[in-house]
Design a protein around this motif. Structure first.
Motif, PDB file in Angstrom:
ATOM      1  N   ASP A 122     -10.197 -54.037  -3.006  1.00 28.00           N
ATOM      2  CA  ASP A 122     -10.464 -54.306  -1.588  1.00 28.00           C
ATOM      3  C   ASP A 122      -9.206 -54.250  -0.721  1.00 28.00           C
ATOM      4  O   ASP A 122      -9.132 -54.894   0.314  1.00 28.00           O
ATOM      5  CB  ASP A 122     -11.149 -55.671  -1.422  1.00 28.00           C
ATOM      6  N   THR A 123      -8.215 -53.462  -1.112  1.00 27.03           N
ATOM      7  CA  THR A 123      -7.016 -53.295  -0.292  1.00 27.03           C
ATOM      8  C   THR A 123      -7.065 -52.020   0.549  1.00 27.03           C
ATOM      9  O   THR A 123      -6.075 -51.649   1.166  1.00 27.03           O
ATOM     10  CB  THR A 123      -5.748 -53.272  -1.157  1.00 27.03           C
ATOM     11  N   GLY A 124      -8.209 -51.363   0.578  1.00 23.72           N
ATOM     12  CA  GLY A 124      -8.363 -50.161   1.383  1.00 23.72           C
ATOM     13  C   GLY A 124      -9.766 -49.615   1.239  1.00 23.72           C
ATOM     14  O   GLY A 124     -10.524 -50.021   0.348  1.00 23.72           O
ATOM     15  N   LEU A 125     -10.123 -48.700   2.126  1.00 22.80           N
ATOM     16  CA  LEU A 125     -11.440 -48.080   2.054  1.00 22.80           C
ATOM     17  C   LEU A 125     -11.440 -46.789   2.855  1.00 22.80           C
ATOM     18  O   LEU A 125     -10.542 -46.520   3.638  1.00 22.80           O
ATOM     19  CB  LEU A 125     -12.529 -49.025   2.560  1.00 22.80           C
ATOM     20  N   ILE A 126     -12.491 -46.004   2.636  1.00 22.45           N
ATOM     21  CA  ILE A 126     -12.789 -44.829   3.451  1.00 22.45           C
ATOM     22  C   ILE A 126     -14.168 -45.050   4.062  1.00 22.45           C
ATOM     23  O   ILE A 126     -15.086 -45.524   3.383  1.00 22.45           O
ATOM     24  CB  ILE A 126     -12.794 -43.538   2.615  1.00 22.45           C
ATOM     25  N   ALA A 127     -14.311 -44.725   5.348  1.00 20.87           N
ATOM     26  CA  ALA A 127     -15.605 -44.786   6.024  1.00 20.87           C
ATOM     27  C   ALA A 127     -15.978 -43.388   6.496  1.00 20.87           C
ATOM     28  O   ALA A 127     -15.143 -42.692   7.089  1.00 20.87           O
ATOM     29  CB  ALA A 127     -15.563 -45.758   7.200  1.00 20.87           C
TER      30      ALA A 127
END
Length: 253
Positions: A85-90
């Motif tokens: 949970d230190t990054g994501l793509i949307a």
């Protein structure tokens, strides 16, 4: 202006958002899951759906008509987070955003994630160009004092126009700027936020947006524009802080 590299940068979250000019108006509902198949080896967290309501400027000016400066746009996006949970793509209709969160991994890693996400998104959706690039850095600065002198840490402290026996406790300001050499808009939010009694926490939110409303930008030119936004963001950030803040962020020399 000198730009520093910090061992403990105050970046809470950084976001790069790219808006596309589509080849056609049809968004295939399979696109997010085709994208997920390409990135799930890295973005292994549970996918989530997100509903957004956005205010967008009109794509073109129509002569002889009075138009609202903004259009309300409802969007649905699918989020693919990292397992930690230190990054994501949307991803959504004609939009892609890449997010990194504290601890900030550094520009080289963030940039590489943007490059990879852009490659996979365009290989599926085949847009004809770019309408918008946004680069946003949300900084959270924590000072180990309950009532510090804000001017010691920031170059644009709020003005206290009340009697001397009153000290500013909380504040919030929002300013918008436009570069004279390029159609880049900057939105700056600066505020003191809630924090434990023995410390003070400040939000420094720098959001840069570059638009191509008439002729879309070629896909091959995207990363050079993102690099330019990052260069300008770094200059803005350095202008907003003082040497006391640089010491706080443990600037490398």
């Amino acid at each position: 202006m000198s730009v520093h590299q910090y061992q403990n940068p105050p970046i809470l979250e950084a976001v790069c958002e790219i808006g596309f000019a589509p080849a056609d108006d049809e968004w295939n509902i399979s696109y997010p899951w085709l994208f997920y198949e390409k990135v799930k080896g890295v973005y292994a967290g549970a996918p989530k759906e997100q509903k957004l309501v956005r205010l967008e400027p009109p794509p073109t000016e129509v002569s002889g008509k009075e138009e609202s400066p903004f259009t309300v746009v409802e969007q649905s996006r699918t989020l693919f987070p990292l397992a930690n949970d230190t990054g994501l793509i949307a991803v959504g209709p004609n939009v892609l955003s890449v997010h990194v969160r504290r601890p900030y991994p550094g520009w080289s890693i963030f940039r590489a994630r943007i490059v990879e996400a852009l490659k996979e998104y365009t290989s599926i959706t085949h847009p004809i160009g770019i309408r918008k690039i946004g680069l946003r850095y949300i900084n959270q600065v924590t000072i180990s004092e309950p009532q510090p002198n804000v001017a010691d840490y920031f170059s644009t402290p709020p003005a206290n126009v009340l009697p001397d026996e009153l000290a500013i406790d909380n504040f919030q300001s929002r300013n918008e700027y436009v570069y004279q050499d390029e159609p880049i808009r900057v939105v700056l939010n600066f505020a003191r936020t809630e924090s434990p009694s023995k410390v003070s926490t400040y939000l420094l939110d720098i959001d840069l947006v570059w638009l191509w409303p008439a002729e879309p930008l070629l896909i091959d030119s995207v990363m050079s524009k993102i690099d330019e936004l990052r260069r300008r963001e770094r200059i803005i950030f350095e202008r907003l802080i003082t040497n006391r803040s640089r010491e706080l962020f443990d600037a490398a020399t």
